[in-house]
Design a protein around this motif. Sequence first.
Motif, PDB file in Angstrom:
ATOM      1  N   ILE A   1     -50.435  -3.299 -45.297  1.00  0.00           N
ATOM      2  CA  ILE A   1     -50.817  -4.218 -44.234  1.00  0.00           C
ATOM      3  C   ILE A   1     -51.397  -3.382 -43.097  1.00  0.00           C
ATOM      4  O   ILE A   1     -50.708  -2.541 -42.517  1.00  0.00           O
ATOM      5  CB  ILE A   1     -49.614  -5.035 -43.727  1.00  0.00           C
ATOM      6  N   ARG A   2     -52.670  -3.609 -42.781  1.00  0.00           N
ATOM      7  CA  ARG A   2     -53.386  -2.818 -41.769  1.00  0.00           C
ATOM      8  C   ARG A   2     -53.312  -3.554 -40.429  1.00  0.00           C
ATOM      9  O   ARG A   2     -53.810  -4.677 -40.310  1.00  0.00           O
ATOM     10  CB  ARG A   2     -54.843  -2.627 -42.211  1.00  0.00           C
ATOM     11  N   VAL A   3     -52.699  -2.902 -39.411  1.00  0.00           N
ATOM     12  CA  VAL A   3     -52.384  -3.626 -38.182  1.00  0.00           C
ATOM     13  C   VAL A   3     -52.575  -2.769 -36.933  1.00  0.00           C
ATOM     14  O   VAL A   3     -52.572  -1.545 -36.986  1.00  0.00           O
ATOM     15  CB  VAL A   3     -50.919  -4.143 -38.197  1.00  0.00           C
ATOM     16  N   HIS A   4     -52.703  -3.467 -35.805  1.00  0.00           N
ATOM     17  CA  HIS A   4     -52.662  -2.832 -34.485  1.00  0.00           C
ATOM     18  C   HIS A   4     -51.229  -2.742 -33.967  1.00  0.00           C
ATOM     19  O   HIS A   4     -50.855  -1.756 -33.345  1.00  0.00           O
ATOM     20  CB  HIS A   4     -53.494  -3.643 -33.478  1.00  0.00           C
ATOM     21  N   ASP A   5     -50.439  -3.788 -34.207  1.00  0.00           N
ATOM     22  CA  ASP A   5     -49.084  -3.891 -33.649  1.00  0.00           C
ATOM     23  C   ASP A   5     -48.071  -3.440 -34.702  1.00  0.00           C
ATOM     24  O   ASP A   5     -47.503  -4.256 -35.441  1.00  0.00           O
ATOM     25  CB  ASP A   5     -48.823  -5.331 -33.223  1.00  0.00           C
ATOM     26  N   VAL A   6     -47.832  -2.134 -34.747  1.00  0.00           N
ATOM     27  CA  VAL A   6     -47.052  -1.556 -35.840  1.00  0.00           C
ATOM     28  C   VAL A   6     -45.590  -1.979 -35.777  1.00  0.00           C
ATOM     29  O   VAL A   6     -45.027  -2.456 -36.769  1.00  0.00           O
ATOM     30  CB  VAL A   6     -47.178  -0.024 -35.845  1.00  0.00           C
ATOM     31  N   LYS A   7     -44.931  -1.775 -34.656  1.00  0.00           N
ATOM     32  CA  LYS A   7     -43.494  -2.036 -34.587  1.00  0.00           C
ATOM     33  C   LYS A   7     -43.163  -3.470 -34.957  1.00  0.00           C
ATOM     34  O   LYS A   7     -42.237  -3.731 -35.751  1.00  0.00           O
ATOM     35  CB  LYS A   7     -42.956  -1.727 -33.181  1.00  0.00           C
ATOM     36  N   GLU A   8     -43.889  -4.407 -34.380  1.00  0.00           N
ATOM     37  CA  GLU A   8     -43.621  -5.816 -34.647  1.00  0.00           C
ATOM     38  C   GLU A   8     -43.864  -6.157 -36.120  1.00  0.00           C
ATOM     39  O   GLU A   8     -43.102  -6.931 -36.720  1.00  0.00           O
ATOM     40  CB  GLU A   8     -44.506  -6.687 -33.749  1.00  0.00           C
ATOM     41  N   THR A   9     -44.906  -5.571 -36.704  1.00  0.00           N
ATOM     42  CA  THR A   9     -45.197  -5.844 -38.115  1.00  0.00           C
ATOM     43  C   THR A   9     -44.145  -5.230 -39.020  1.00  0.00           C
ATOM     44  O   THR A   9     -43.711  -5.856 -40.001  1.00  0.00           O
ATOM     45  CB  THR A   9     -46.593  -5.316 -38.491  1.00  0.00           C
ATOM     46  N   VAL A  10     -43.722  -4.012 -38.721  1.00  0.00           N
ATOM     47  CA  VAL A  10     -42.655  -3.365 -39.499  1.00  0.00           C
ATOM     48  C   VAL A  10     -41.391  -4.221 -39.469  1.00  0.00           C
ATOM     49  O   VAL A  10     -40.733  -4.423 -40.503  1.00  0.00           O
ATOM     50  CB  VAL A  10     -42.380  -1.936 -38.987  1.00  0.00           C
ATOM     51  N   ASP A  11     -41.049  -4.745 -38.300  1.00  0.00           N
ATOM     52  CA  ASP A  11     -39.875  -5.618 -38.199  1.00  0.00           C
ATOM     53  C   ASP A  11     -40.045  -6.862 -39.068  1.00  0.00           C
ATOM     54  O   ASP A  11     -39.118  -7.279 -39.774  1.00  0.00           O
ATOM     55  CB  ASP A  11     -39.650  -6.044 -36.747  1.00  0.00           C
TER      56      ASP A  11
END
Length: 276
Positions: free
Chosen positions: A252-262
């Motif tokens: 998953i390619r994202v700008h908002d890493v922490k929120e996506t990891v959660d």
Amino acid sequence: MKFANQQLDLTVPQVMGILNVTPDSFSDGGNFNNIEHAIKQVHLMIEDGATIIDVGGESTRPGAADVELQEELDRVIPVIEAITQRFDTVVSIDTSKAQVMLAAINSGAGLINDVRALQNDGCVDVVASCDLPVCLMHMQGMPRTMQAEPQYTDVVKDVIKFFEQRIQVCEQAGIQKNRIILDPGYGFGKTLEQNYQLLANQSKLLQLGLPVLAGLSRKSMIGNLLNNSVDERLAGSLSAAVLATLNGAKIIRVHDVKETVDAIKVFNAMVAQTNN
């Protein structure tokens, strides 16, 4: 899958953090186009759980202008060198130029990420000459014009057919199929409805037997649906990331890493229980 000196388990979802070293990317253009700011952002993304850092030096937003070869090299190569010297992580080079691919490989990049699916001159040969994974993305048209009335017979079938053709080209050039990752190209030459048709049917790409990368973070398919600006798209981006993961995406390619990891951790916890 082996990425240069790194091994990543793509049986579980991985988060790719976006690092645009450009002045004009749609979401974070100009934020990280010097090495000091870029390295700080990489450190933060890795701490937040990103296992791949995707470095790009040419914006692919709708209407984006082309970047000259030397300018792209000057943007990305010092940053890739700095990341690989400081961090034990997979670095991806987001480019469609063979010369940039080769320079990035020589600087320690572990993944080639090409929005044009190796269709530019020399790109297939460069990837065939190395032993790295490559991500092939589907795009109808070119960034300057791709959103000017995109048309498909059937967007899902057409994307699958495109990938079948590109996989064949790669294999004929000596690129083993097990090195290939597929990106359906959300927002690249697709209408709002076509993007969501593709997301709803993304699992059909799995019939090709390859990992899927999904990049939906902060895109216009979210903004236009919700009628919000780029900096108001976190909730929509997280929803899209979870839906893409549910439909089989492994990166998953994202700008908002922490929120996506959660969000992915919550998804994984659910999956673990359904398998018990």
